[in-house]
Write a protein that holds these residues in place. Structure first.
Motif, PDB file in Angstrom:
ATOM      1  N   PRO A  90       0.840  -1.204   0.000  1.00  0.00           N
ATOM      2  CA  PRO A  90       0.000   0.000   0.000  1.00  0.00           C
ATOM      3  C   PRO A  90       0.877   1.257   0.000  1.00  0.00           C
ATOM      4  CG  PRO A  90      -0.733  -1.543   1.688  1.00  0.00           C
ATOM      5  CD  PRO A  90       0.588  -2.036   1.186  1.00  0.00           C
ATOM      6  N   ILE A  91       0.540   2.205  -0.868  1.00  0.00           N
ATOM      7  CA  ILE A  91       1.298   3.456  -0.981  1.00  0.00           C
ATOM      8  C   ILE A  91       0.351   4.625  -0.766  1.00  0.00           C
ATOM      9  CG2 ILE A  91       2.724   4.917  -2.450  1.00  0.00           C
ATOM     10  CD1 ILE A  91       3.562   2.353  -3.970  1.00  0.00           C
ATOM     11  N   ILE A  92       0.694   5.461   0.201  1.00  0.00           N
ATOM     12  CA  ILE A  92      -0.052   6.689   0.464  1.00  0.00           C
ATOM     13  C   ILE A  92       0.750   7.842  -0.118  1.00  0.00           C
ATOM     14  CG2 ILE A  92      -1.008   8.226   2.216  1.00  0.00           C
ATOM     15  CD1 ILE A  92      -1.132   5.769   4.108  1.00  0.00           C
ATOM     16  N   MET A  93       0.181   8.525  -1.109  1.00  0.00           N
ATOM     17  CA  MET A  93       0.855   9.656  -1.757  1.00  0.00           C
ATOM     18  C   MET A  93       0.560  10.935  -0.989  1.00  0.00           C
ATOM     19  SD  MET A  93       2.793  10.841  -4.177  1.00  0.00           S
ATOM     20  CE  MET A  93       2.963   9.427  -5.243  1.00  0.00           C
ATOM     21  N   LEU A  94       1.622  11.686  -0.682  1.00  0.00           N
ATOM     22  CA  LEU A  94       1.516  12.955   0.024  1.00  0.00           C
ATOM     23  C   LEU A  94       1.830  14.097  -0.938  1.00  0.00           C
ATOM     24  CD1 LEU A  94       3.770  11.978   3.056  1.00  0.00           C
ATOM     25  CD2 LEU A  94       1.293  11.869   2.975  1.00  0.00           C
ATOM     26  N   THR A  95       1.020  15.141  -0.889  1.00  0.00           N
ATOM     27  CA  THR A  95       1.325  16.321  -1.688  1.00  0.00           C
ATOM     28  C   THR A  95       0.554  17.523  -1.166  1.00  0.00           C
ATOM     29  OG1 THR A  95       1.383  17.290  -3.912  1.00  0.00           O
ATOM     30  CG2 THR A  95      -0.466  15.846  -3.414  1.00  0.00           C
ATOM     31  N   GLY A  96       1.124  18.682  -1.393  1.00  0.00           N
ATOM     32  CA  GLY A  96       0.447  19.924  -1.049  1.00  0.00           C
ATOM     33  C   GLY A  96      -0.489  20.380  -2.160  1.00  0.00           C
ATOM     34  N   TYR A  97      -0.431  19.711  -3.301  1.00  0.00           N
ATOM     35  CA  TYR A  97      -1.252  20.070  -4.451  1.00  0.00           C
ATOM     36  C   TYR A  97      -2.422  19.102  -4.539  1.00  0.00           C
ATOM     37  CZ  TYR A  97       3.063  22.460  -5.491  1.00  0.00           C
ATOM     38  OH  TYR A  97       4.178  23.236  -5.404  1.00  0.00           O
ATOM     39  N   THR A  98      -3.614  19.588  -4.253  1.00  0.00           N
ATOM     40  CA  THR A  98      -4.756  18.685  -4.133  1.00  0.00           C
ATOM     41  C   THR A  98      -5.834  18.893  -5.191  1.00  0.00           C
ATOM     42  OG1 THR A  98      -5.803  20.190  -2.564  1.00  0.00           O
ATOM     43  CG2 THR A  98      -4.441  18.422  -1.644  1.00  0.00           C
TER      44      THR A  98
END
Length: 171
Positions: A90-98
């Motif tokens: 499982p990969i949780i992608m993090l970003t400030g651009y939503t």
């Protein structure tokens, strides 16, 4: 009993992939508060790949924007490279651009969950609970391999033909 107390994350091993040292530290503290004790770090996709070859994590938290290898390139490699040691992680992608297009792109290259920065502990907890309680089947098509992109609310089937968490569905 609340979800926070119902789940024991102490046995989860998590790899944090983020080029920002401060963000790695913040995520580490949040995970420790949730009971996670096995936490490793990488500052970009290349370093994370080396970590995967050494030891397979149960979950990856991966930032989108990194150099020299960014999150999307790393996720594609994890999912598609024949030498990948953990294609189903499982990969949780993090970003400030939503913005919606970015979320859809992330879904299309094989992430499991999406988490907006700044990360709230409650949101991180919710994504971990989702991964543990509702593992998604993996789908293989001519142009995609990864967790099913639909949020299916199917009744639980417990017979001989039950699909496992890592079973692939060909479409």
């Amino acid at each position: 009993m609340s979800n926070r107390h119902r789940h024991d994350f102490s046995q989860l091993s998590i790899l944090i992939v983020d080029d920002c040292r401060f963000m790695r530290m913040v995520l580490e503290r949040m995970l420790q508060a949730l009971g996670v004790t096995k936490i490793r770090f990488a500052s970009d996709g290349f370093e994370a790949w080396e970590q995967l070859l050494d030891s397979e994590p149960d979950v990856i938290l991966c930032d989108w924007e990194m150099q020299p290898e960014d999150g999307p390139s790393f996720v594609r490699r994890v999912r598609l490279d024949q030498d990948s040691p953990c294609r189903y992680v499982p990969i949780i992608m993090l970003t400030g651009y939503t913005e919606k297009m970015k979320v859809m792109k992330a879904r299309d290259f094989g992430i499991t969950e999406f988490l907006a920065k700044p990360v709230a502990a409650r949101s991180l907890h919710a994504r971990l609970v989702q991964i543990v309680d509702n593992p998604r089947p993996f789908v293989r098509t001519a142009s995609f391999f990864g967790p099913c992109r639909r949020r299916l609310n199917l009744p639980i089937f417990d017979g001989d033909d039950r699909r496992g968490a890592h079973e692939e569905i060909d479409i």
